[in-house]
Write a protein that holds these residues in place. Structure first.
Motif, mmCIF file in Angstrom:
data_model
loop_
_atom_site.group_PDB
_atom_site.id
_atom_site.type_symbol
_atom_site.label_atom_id
_atom_site.label_comp_id
_atom_site.label_asym_id
_atom_site.label_seq_id
_atom_site.Cartn_x
_atom_site.Cartn_y
_atom_site.Cartn_z
ATOM 1 N N HIS A 1 9.593 8.294 13.337
ATOM 2 C CA HIS A 1 8.555 8.344 14.367
ATOM 3 C C HIS A 1 7.685 9.590 14.255
ATOM 4 O O HIS A 1 6.619 9.665 14.875
ATOM 5 N N GLU A 2 8.091 10.567 13.458
ATOM 6 C CA GLU A 2 7.318 11.794 13.283
ATOM 7 C C GLU A 2 6.213 11.656 12.245
ATOM 8 O O GLU A 2 5.351 12.530 12.133
ATOM 9 N N VAL A 3 6.215 10.557 11.504
ATOM 10 C CA VAL A 3 5.268 10.396 10.391
ATOM 11 C C VAL A 3 3.831 10.232 10.875
ATOM 12 O O VAL A 3 2.889 10.791 10.303
ATOM 13 N N ASP A 4 3.616 9.477 11.948
ATOM 14 C CA ASP A 4 2.263 9.115 12.365
ATOM 15 C C ASP A 4 1.598 10.228 13.161
ATOM 16 O O ASP A 4 1.435 10.147 14.381
ATOM 17 N N HIS B 1 -0.760 14.312 8.655
ATOM 18 C CA HIS B 1 0.064 13.747 7.591
ATOM 19 C C HIS B 1 -0.694 12.757 6.721
ATOM 20 O O HIS B 1 -1.470 11.948 7.215
ATOM 21 N N ARG B 2 -0.416 12.831 5.416
ATOM 22 C CA ARG B 2 -0.964 11.875 4.451
ATOM 23 C C ARG B 2 0.194 11.079 3.865
ATOM 24 O O ARG B 2 1.160 11.649 3.364
ATOM 25 N N VAL B 3 0.055 9.760 3.918
ATOM 26 C CA VAL B 3 1.129 8.857 3.512
ATOM 27 C C VAL B 3 0.663 8.035 2.311
ATOM 28 O O VAL B 3 -0.348 7.336 2.389
ATOM 29 N N VAL B 4 1.404 8.104 1.217
ATOM 30 C CA VAL B 4 1.061 7.353 0.006
ATOM 31 C C VAL B 4 1.793 6.012 0.006
ATOM 32 O O VAL B 4 3.013 5.958 0.226
ATOM 33 N N VAL B 5 1.059 4.930 -0.227
ATOM 34 C CA VAL B 5 1.622 3.580 -0.257
ATOM 35 C C VAL B 5 1.050 2.819 -1.454
ATOM 36 O O VAL B 5 0.021 3.203 -2.010
ATOM 37 N N GLU C 1 2.111 -1.546 2.805
ATOM 38 C CA GLU C 1 0.745 -1.026 2.999
ATOM 39 C C GLU C 1 0.028 -1.833 4.074
ATOM 40 O O GLU C 1 -0.642 -1.273 4.954
ATOM 41 N N LEU C 2 0.170 -3.155 4.027
ATOM 42 C CA LEU C 2 -0.446 -3.998 5.051
ATOM 43 C C LEU C 2 0.133 -3.676 6.432
ATOM 44 O O LEU C 2 -0.598 -3.583 7.418
ATOM 45 N N PHE C 3 1.452 -3.503 6.488
ATOM 46 C CA PHE C 3 2.123 -3.189 7.751
ATOM 47 C C PHE C 3 1.682 -1.829 8.290
ATOM 48 O O PHE C 3 1.322 -1.701 9.471
ATOM 49 N N LEU C 4 1.695 -0.808 7.429
ATOM 50 C CA LEU C 4 1.364 0.542 7.893
ATOM 51 C C LEU C 4 -0.119 0.678 8.233
ATOM 52 O O LEU C 4 -0.485 1.477 9.097
ATOM 53 N N LEU D 1 0.099 2.550 11.665
ATOM 54 C CA LEU D 1 -0.184 3.988 11.727
ATOM 55 C C LEU D 1 -1.562 4.225 12.338
ATOM 56 O O LEU D 1 -2.578 3.767 11.819
ATOM 57 N N LYS D 2 -1.593 4.954 13.431
ATOM 58 C CA LYS D 2 -2.842 5.184 14.166
ATOM 59 C C LYS D 2 -3.440 6.564 13.906
ATOM 60 O O LYS D 2 -4.628 6.777 14.185
ATOM 61 N N HIS D 3 -2.661 7.496 13.393
ATOM 62 C CA HIS D 3 -3.123 8.879 13.269
ATOM 63 C C HIS D 3 -3.026 9.418 11.839
ATOM 64 O O HIS D 3 -3.920 10.136 11.396
#
Length: 244
Positions: free
Chosen positions: A116-119, A123-127, A134-137, A141-143
């Protein structure tokens, strides 16, 4: 399973059964040193062709998005994908045959300790582009900022070179990359359960889809899928429950 000539013609209009196999998901399909494909998806594709008594052509793709496009555009007759509503616009799915966890990976010294700390804004998230997660996130992911890798196997390497905060992917792939590179760890638990299914182009219709759905249910019930996972040494993936 009895398949009428009309149904067979609808399923495989070229006269050959063409299967899209995504070798970008090493949990379900791979290429050996000689370039030959193997894995659970390959076993299911071969089993389906054998049941129908038709010739099979395996078409390899290195990313889920490419496999999805090939089926949607009817360049192949069926494929293997994670179920997702975006993909459902052009594909009719079976129930899942295997369940896989989507997980987050971070640097060993990262302050992140829970999913829950990821969003968060910083933060930059690689998918993997076009992957189920990727479709799900992209929806969830809103932030955080999403950085898209061309293929799922390249996610962790891109995460390193871009000095990103989080890599997202299939748990087993992330675990293998963490072991290969060192200095990395997975966050506890999963952020999603990936439902791996088979699917056909939506325009082929429900009658053809039902044929494929019956096949998947038979393969789960007979132990074929469980045996394939065991035979290929796949750990952490489980056979999906029978469809209602």
């Amino acid at each position: 399973m009895s398949v009428s000539d009309t149904l067979t013609a609808t399923l495989m209009p070229t006269g050959k059964l063409r299967a899209a196999v995504n070798v970008g998901n090493p949990i379900l399909a791979n290429l050996d040193a000689a370039g030959a494909s193997y894995g659970v998806s390959v076993d299911l594709a071969c089993g389906f062709a054998q049941r129908l008594g038709v010739e099979l052509e395996l078409v390899m793709f290195d990313a889920a998005g490419k496999s999805v496009e090939a089926v949607t555009q009817q360049q192949v007759d069926f494929g293997f994908f994670a179920i997702d509503p975006v993909r459902g616009a052009g594909i009719l799915f079976t129930a899942p045959y295997v369940l896989i966890e989507g997980a987050y990976l971070v640097h060993e010294n990262s302050p992140l300790t829970a999913n829950h700390e990821v969003d968060r804004e910083a933060h930059r998230v690689v998918v993997g582009e076009g992957s189920a997660y990727e479709l799900f996130l992209t929806r969830e992911l809103k932030h955080a900022t999403i950085l898209r890798s061309l293929t799922s196997p390249a996610v962790v390497d891109n995460f390193i070179t871009q000095s990103a905060d989080v890599a997202a992917g299939v748990r087993q792939q992330l675990e293998a990359d963490a072991k290969r590179l060192g200095g990395l760890r997975l966050l506890p638990k999963h952020f999603m359960v990936i439902e791996q299914a088979m699917g056909i182009p939506k325009v082929r219709g429900e009658v053809v889809a039902e044929c494929l759905r019956r096949y998947v249910e038979d393969m789960k019930a007979s132990g074929f899928v469980a045996d394939a996972l065991d035979r290929h040494g796949i750990e952490g993936a489980v056979v999906a429950s029978a469809s209602a």
